[in-house]
Design an enzyme around this catalytic site. Structure first.
Site, mmCIF file in Angstrom:
data_model
loop_
_atom_site.group_PDB
_atom_site.id
_atom_site.type_symbol
_atom_site.label_atom_id
_atom_site.label_comp_id
_atom_site.label_asym_id
_atom_site.label_seq_id
_atom_site.Cartn_x
_atom_site.Cartn_y
_atom_site.Cartn_z
ATOM 1 N N ARG A 28 0.778 -1.147 -0.043
ATOM 2 C CA ARG A 28 0.010 0.034 0.073
ATOM 3 C C ARG A 28 0.831 1.218 0.016
ATOM 4 O O ARG A 28 0.786 1.962 -1.013
ATOM 5 C CB ARG A 28 -0.828 -0.033 1.225
ATOM 6 C CG ARG A 28 -1.819 1.098 1.147
ATOM 7 C CD ARG A 28 -1.609 2.271 1.524
ATOM 8 N NE ARG A 28 -1.207 2.511 2.954
ATOM 9 C CZ ARG A 28 -0.529 3.333 3.505
ATOM 10 N NH1 ARG A 28 -0.527 4.775 2.894
ATOM 11 N NH2 ARG A 28 -0.197 3.492 4.753
ATOM 12 N N ASP A 29 1.565 1.526 1.023
ATOM 13 C CA ASP A 29 2.266 2.692 1.158
ATOM 14 C C ASP A 29 3.570 2.798 0.103
ATOM 15 O O ASP A 29 3.794 3.800 -0.375
ATOM 16 C CB ASP A 29 2.990 2.908 2.482
ATOM 17 C CG ASP A 29 3.509 4.255 2.833
ATOM 18 O OD1 ASP A 29 3.579 5.046 2.193
ATOM 19 O OD2 ASP A 29 3.877 4.485 4.010
ATOM 20 N N HIS A 222 5.497 4.376 13.029
ATOM 21 C CA HIS A 222 5.621 4.334 11.338
ATOM 22 C C HIS A 222 6.683 5.345 11.102
ATOM 23 O O HIS A 222 6.445 6.457 11.306
ATOM 24 C CB HIS A 222 4.255 4.639 10.542
ATOM 25 C CG HIS A 222 4.353 4.610 9.196
ATOM 26 N ND1 HIS A 222 3.759 3.790 8.342
ATOM 27 C CD2 HIS A 222 4.976 5.522 8.273
ATOM 28 C CE1 HIS A 222 4.059 4.163 7.013
ATOM 29 N NE2 HIS A 222 4.725 5.370 7.005
ATOM 30 N N HIS A 224 9.813 7.181 8.773
ATOM 31 C CA HIS A 224 10.439 7.328 7.299
ATOM 32 C C HIS A 224 11.994 7.351 7.421
ATOM 33 O O HIS A 224 12.323 7.907 8.415
ATOM 34 C CB HIS A 224 9.789 8.307 6.431
ATOM 35 C CG HIS A 224 8.507 8.034 5.853
ATOM 36 N ND1 HIS A 224 7.957 8.436 4.503
ATOM 37 C CD2 HIS A 224 7.389 7.388 6.527
ATOM 38 C CE1 HIS A 224 6.857 8.014 4.427
ATOM 39 N NE2 HIS A 224 6.254 7.326 5.563
ATOM 40 N N CYS A 255 5.193 9.661 0.639
ATOM 41 C CA CYS A 255 3.767 10.325 0.738
ATOM 42 C C CYS A 255 3.671 11.181 -0.341
ATOM 43 O O CYS A 255 4.260 12.239 -0.742
ATOM 44 C CB CYS A 255 3.466 10.995 2.065
ATOM 45 S SG CYS A 255 2.046 11.738 2.070
#
Length: 324
Positions: A28-29, A222, A224, A255
């Site tokens: 997904r991400d 979560h 990055h 994102c």
């Protein structure tokens, strides 16, 4: 004796957990942030390979209109496929009530509802304010309960450490949003460093404050790796008792609505760090690295991340060592 209330400004330090979960969110991400549309058959092969490598929590897609994210148009089919694999917890992202209804109909185990603590990012990403999202979560909870569904609602609080659009995001606003999500009916919450602004000190403070308020309902971090601090930030969150972390194979993703937000924590690097620290993840690193090689071939031309695939496992690595 008066009841002692938790102090949200006190760091909440606990013993390192014996076990931690690496939740794979690359399907997904990761895939939503690249141009290539991976065929459904290969996504199923990815899910099957991750399960064979020992991963037991996978976010397989998002229930959003196909015209917006054609990369994720097959989410319902992937949920059905993944649900057939034994012991696999299947997650999806849902941006609104319609997406939640699709997740409930598909019998997903978890639906993640993104809420950005940055007002600017929230409007760019969802065309809603944070409080609009909270109100939507209340409607999702009502729909979930009316359907008799067991799908968990997880409120994911993004841009928790700052935003490329807005700049500073006050920790008090993150904690306010977290409490509002829980009050609206979210079963649990997670915190995300959407743009890679966090550092271990800030993570220890914010996650400690959040844990003091939400306890075990703060379920996931979560991070990055935009500035190379994802694993350091995972370590800081671990010290507060959080034992579930999102990651993507080969560190793909970012994102679309946050300029410069490149690269998630790489699943293989995170699993290696945890296991080398004696924390059980249930993951076979040899199989996970083989899967990375396979997926990298499918994504030829895309920017990939991570370091374990290049350096290999050290001779001193002992996958059987678990923390006492």
């Amino acid at each position: 004796m008066p009841k002692v209330q938790p102090n949200p400004h006190r760091r909440h330090t606990v013993t390192q957990p014996r076990r931690a979960v690496v939740r794979e969110v690359g399907l997904r991400d990761g895939l939503q942030s690249i141009q290539a549309v991976l065929p459904t058959a290969r996504k199923k092969e990815w899910i099957r390979g991750a399960h064979a490598a020992g991963q037991r929590e996978i976010e397989v897609g998002s229930f959003v209109p196909a015209r917006l994210l054609p990369q994720l148009a097959d989410t319902a089919e992937l949920v059905a496929y993944a649900k057939a694999l034994p012991g696999l917890v299947v997650s999806v992202l849902v941006p609104n009530l319609r997406g939640a209804e699709s997740a409930i109909a598909a019998d997903a185990d978890v639906m993640l509802v993104p809420l950005s603590a940055s007002h600017a990012h929230s409007l760019a990403n969802l065309r809603k304010t944070p409080d609009d999202v909270v109100a939507e979560v209340a409607r999702m909870r009502a729909a979930r309960d009316a359907a008799g569904s067991k799908t968990l609602i997880e409120g994911g609080i993004g841009t928790a450490f700052g935003c490329t659009l807005q700049g500073h995001v006050a920790p008090a606003e993150v904690l306010r949003c977290m409490q509002a999500l829980l009050d609206a009916g979210a079963d649990r919450v997670s915190i995300a460093d959407t743009v890679g602004y966090a550092n271990p000190g800030a993570v220890a403070t914010l996650f400690g404050q959040a844990r003091a308020i939400a306890g075990e309902r703060l379920c996931c971090g979560h991070f990055h790796d935009t500035r190379g601090l994802a694993l350091a930030n995972v370590y800081a969150a671990l010290q507060t008792g959080v034992d579930r972390f999102d990651a993507t194979l080969a560190g793909i993703g970012g994102c679309p609505h946050a300029p410069g937000a490149s690269g998630n924590a790489a699943s293989e690097d995170l699993a290696f760090m945890l296991q080398d620290m004696g924390i059980d993840t249930g993951i076979d690193l040899h199989k996970l690295l083989a899967l990375r090689h396979q997926v990298a071939a499918w994504l030829e031309g895309e920017v990939l991340h991570g370091t374990l695939w290049r350096a290999g496992l050290p001779k001193t690595f002992d996958a059987t060592r678990i923390a006492a």
